[in-house]
Write a protein that holds these residues in place. Structure first.
Motif, mmCIF file in Angstrom:
data_model
loop_
_atom_site.group_PDB
_atom_site.id
_atom_site.type_symbol
_atom_site.label_atom_id
_atom_site.label_comp_id
_atom_site.label_asym_id
_atom_site.label_seq_id
_atom_site.Cartn_x
_atom_site.Cartn_y
_atom_site.Cartn_z
ATOM 1 N N LEU A 5 0.853 -1.209 0.000
ATOM 2 C CA LEU A 5 0.000 0.000 0.000
ATOM 3 C C LEU A 5 0.886 1.255 0.000
ATOM 4 C CD1 LEU A 5 -3.197 0.017 0.255
ATOM 5 C CD2 LEU A 5 -2.790 0.931 2.559
ATOM 6 N N ALA A 6 0.532 2.210 -0.846
ATOM 7 C CA ALA A 6 1.337 3.435 -0.905
ATOM 8 C C ALA A 6 1.157 4.257 0.374
ATOM 9 C CB ALA A 6 0.928 4.260 -2.123
ATOM 10 N N LYS A 7 2.245 4.820 0.849
ATOM 11 C CA LYS A 7 2.203 5.653 2.065
ATOM 12 C C LYS A 7 1.497 6.981 1.773
ATOM 13 C CE LYS A 7 5.375 3.547 5.008
ATOM 14 N NZ LYS A 7 5.449 2.268 4.324
ATOM 15 N N SER A 8 0.957 7.579 2.831
ATOM 16 C CA SER A 8 0.159 8.800 2.660
ATOM 17 C C SER A 8 0.760 9.997 3.383
ATOM 18 C CB SER A 8 -1.249 8.570 3.215
ATOM 19 O OG SER A 8 -1.863 7.515 2.548
ATOM 20 N N TRP A 9 0.265 11.142 3.011
ATOM 21 C CA TRP A 9 0.625 12.381 3.702
ATOM 22 C C TRP A 9 -0.004 12.383 5.097
ATOM 23 C CZ3 TRP A 9 3.216 16.679 1.429
ATOM 24 C CH2 TRP A 9 3.547 16.509 0.085
ATOM 25 N N SER A 10 0.722 12.907 6.080
ATOM 26 C CA SER A 10 0.101 13.097 7.402
ATOM 27 C C SER A 10 -0.798 14.335 7.360
ATOM 28 C CB SER A 10 1.156 13.214 8.496
ATOM 29 O OG SER A 10 2.110 14.188 8.145
ATOM 30 N N THR A 11 -0.399 15.322 6.586
ATOM 31 C CA THR A 11 -1.243 16.498 6.316
ATOM 32 C C THR A 11 -1.170 16.723 4.811
ATOM 33 O OG1 THR A 11 -0.449 17.451 8.394
ATOM 34 C CG2 THR A 11 -1.632 18.925 6.900
ATOM 35 N N PRO A 12 -2.305 16.812 4.123
ATOM 36 C CA PRO A 12 -2.229 16.989 2.671
ATOM 37 C C PRO A 12 -1.536 18.314 2.316
ATOM 38 C CG PRO A 12 -4.504 17.178 3.456
ATOM 39 C CD PRO A 12 -3.677 16.746 4.622
ATOM 40 N N PRO A 13 -0.849 18.344 1.165
ATOM 41 C CA PRO A 13 -0.056 19.529 0.829
ATOM 42 C C PRO A 13 -0.891 20.803 0.684
ATOM 43 C CG PRO A 13 -0.117 17.974 -1.012
ATOM 44 C CD PRO A 13 -0.715 17.272 0.154
ATOM 45 N N GLU A 14 -2.170 20.640 0.341
ATOM 46 C CA GLU A 14 -3.041 21.833 0.271
ATOM 47 C C GLU A 14 -3.036 22.585 1.600
ATOM 48 O OE1 GLU A 14 -3.815 18.936 -0.949
ATOM 49 O OE2 GLU A 14 -4.506 19.268 -3.006
ATOM 50 N N GLU A 15 -2.932 21.794 2.669
ATOM 51 C CA GLU A 15 -2.935 22.387 4.000
ATOM 52 C C GLU A 15 -1.516 22.691 4.468
ATOM 53 O OE1 GLU A 15 -4.833 20.532 7.805
ATOM 54 O OE2 GLU A 15 -5.897 19.779 6.032
ATOM 55 N N ALA A 16 -0.636 21.730 4.278
ATOM 56 C CA ALA A 16 0.723 21.854 4.829
ATOM 57 C C ALA A 16 1.536 22.944 4.126
ATOM 58 C CB ALA A 16 1.448 20.514 4.722
ATOM 59 N N LEU A 17 1.224 23.217 2.857
ATOM 60 C CA LEU A 17 2.087 24.112 2.073
ATOM 61 C C LEU A 17 1.428 25.427 1.677
ATOM 62 C CD1 LEU A 17 3.663 21.398 -0.277
ATOM 63 C CD2 LEU A 17 4.569 22.291 1.877
ATOM 64 N N ARG A 18 0.125 25.532 1.886
ATOM 65 C CA ARG A 18 -0.571 26.745 1.474
ATOM 66 C C ARG A 18 -0.048 27.953 2.240
ATOM 67 N NH1 ARG A 18 -6.793 27.434 -0.013
ATOM 68 N NH2 ARG A 18 -6.826 29.698 -0.100
ATOM 69 N N VAL A 19 0.228 29.007 1.518
ATOM 70 C CA VAL A 19 0.768 30.209 2.148
ATOM 71 C C VAL A 19 -0.347 30.922 2.913
ATOM 72 C CG1 VAL A 19 1.758 32.485 1.723
ATOM 73 C CG2 VAL A 19 2.590 30.500 0.438
ATOM 74 N N ALA A 20 -0.143 31.049 4.221
ATOM 75 C CA ALA A 20 -1.112 31.746 5.060
ATOM 76 C C ALA A 20 -0.478 33.042 5.549
ATOM 77 C CB ALA A 20 -1.492 30.862 6.242
ATOM 78 N N ALA A 21 -1.317 33.948 6.068
ATOM 79 C CA ALA A 21 -0.807 35.205 6.603
ATOM 80 C C ALA A 21 0.286 34.891 7.614
ATOM 81 C CB ALA A 21 -1.949 35.979 7.262
ATOM 82 N N GLY A 22 1.381 35.642 7.564
ATOM 83 C CA GLY A 22 2.459 35.434 8.523
ATOM 84 C C GLY A 22 3.552 34.512 8.024
ATOM 85 N N PHE A 23 3.364 33.913 6.838
ATOM 86 C CA PHE A 23 4.417 33.049 6.301
ATOM 87 C C PHE A 23 5.699 33.864 6.136
ATOM 88 C CE2 PHE A 23 6.941 31.488 2.748
ATOM 89 C CZ PHE A 23 7.147 30.169 3.131
ATOM 90 N N ASP A 24 6.807 33.336 6.655
ATOM 91 C CA ASP A 24 8.065 34.073 6.600
ATOM 92 C C ASP A 24 9.122 33.269 5.853
ATOM 93 O OD1 ASP A 24 10.088 35.966 7.090
ATOM 94 O OD2 ASP A 24 10.689 34.907 8.917
ATOM 95 N N LEU A 25 9.386 33.714 4.643
ATOM 96 C CA LEU A 25 10.313 33.004 3.766
ATOM 97 C C LEU A 25 11.705 32.903 4.376
ATOM 98 C CD1 LEU A 25 10.910 31.709 1.073
ATOM 99 C CD2 LEU A 25 11.021 33.985 0.042
ATOM 100 N N ALA A 26 12.161 33.999 4.997
ATOM 101 C CA ALA A 26 13.541 34.033 5.505
ATOM 102 C C ALA A 26 13.773 32.967 6.578
ATOM 103 C CB ALA A 26 13.860 35.419 6.050
#
Ligand code: ADP
Length: 284
Positions: A1-22
């Protein structure tokens, strides 16, 4: 069975207010805890599902449908845009993919509004469009190098948001991916290009001067993520020091975008029974 995301990337990677690239860890693999080998297997599975959904999308387009998906890829040199095209888009039927690369504007393009060449490159109904660089260069390289006055590039963030809302309302799902590579990793990748004759063709001496502006590029990317991540066209910040992770993440984002259209097969625009009878009645 293929392994899964613990949090889907839509949630884990979506840029939200306060995201700090540096302060982002660009070697991290947010939402994925199974390492590289499992990621490669997972991508293969997602590719199969993406391929099936894409075939329905293509059929929809052939039947006159107007839905489409647009994947916008941005990233510094060596961030892996080409690898995404090869390893993720390479999993689907090339007929259904409309790839556009945006380089230094030609003289003609420079005389037009900056969004014009972008509009002309939008995917037709039924296609997955891929932008290798995009209208965001007009607030990234253009901003960092002051190629137009500040007031001009400042106004572009709002123009971009308005444009993307129109595109979305016309039926195109927009997925924006910022491939984020660290300065050390970029240096290593450029160094590798100089070690290998099969990579010389990717090496551009100008890129080495451009990387000295790293901090200013980082500010320009931060502004893009702060000002243009909207409900209809969100940004996903994808740590890209691990190429396998970036490919895994984009594969899944794209799979979900195409499946999310929930397209069925278009109905026949002919009488199926009558056609069967006609075909059966033929002598061979
Ligand atoms: P890549 O570097 O992606 O392999 P190219 O060698 O064609 O592809 O480089 C594209 C170059 O075009 C990049 O340096 C990019 O910053 C530049 N570029 C893209 N769009 C614009 C723009 N609107 N204005 C100025 N330069 C741009």
């Amino acid at each position: 069975l293929a392994k899964s995301w613990s949090t889907p990337p839509e949630e884990a990677l979506r840029v939200a207010a306060g995201f700090d690239l540096a302060s982002a860890d660009l070697s991290a693999t947010p939402g994925w805890e199974h390492g590289e080998d499992a990621a490669v297997k997972r991508l293969r599975k997602d590719g199969e599902r993406l391929g099936e959904a894409q075939e329905r999308l293509y059929a929809h387009g052939r039947a006159g449908g107007t839905r489409a998906v647009l994947l916008v890829l941005q990233g510094m040199d060596t961030a892996g845009k080409g690898g995404i095209v090869r390893h993720v888009l390479g999993l689907v039927d090339p007929q259904g993919v409309q790839l556009r690369s945006f380089g230094v504007p030609t003289e003609k393009e420079r005389s037009q509004p900056f969004l014009q060449r972008i509009r002309e490159g939008l995917p037709a109904g039924g296609r997955i469009g891929v932008f290798d660089r995009s209208h965001y260069e007009d607030v990234l390289v253009v901003r960092v190098n002051e190629l137009v006055p500040r007031a001009v590039w400042e106004a572009r963030y709002d123009q971009i948001n308005t444009f993307e809302r129109e595109v979305s309302e016309a039926g195109t799902v927009i997925v924006k991916v910022a491939l984020l590579v660290s300065a050390q990793e970029q240096k290593a990748r450029l160094r590798e290009r100089l070690e290998r004759p099969d990579k010389y063709w990717k090496y551009n001496p100008g890129d080495v001067d451009e990387r000295l502006k790293w901090v200013r590029y980082q500010e320009a990317y931060q502004a893009v993520l702060d000002r243009t991540s909207t409900e209809v066209a969100p940004w996903y910040a994808v740590p890209a020091d691990n190429k396998w992770f970036a490919r895994l993440a984009v594969g899944r984002l794209l799979r979900d975008a195409v499946e999310g259209l929930h397209l069925g097969w278009p109905p026949a625009d002919f009488d199926v029974e009558e056609e069967k009878a006609r075909l059966d009645a033929q002598p061979f």
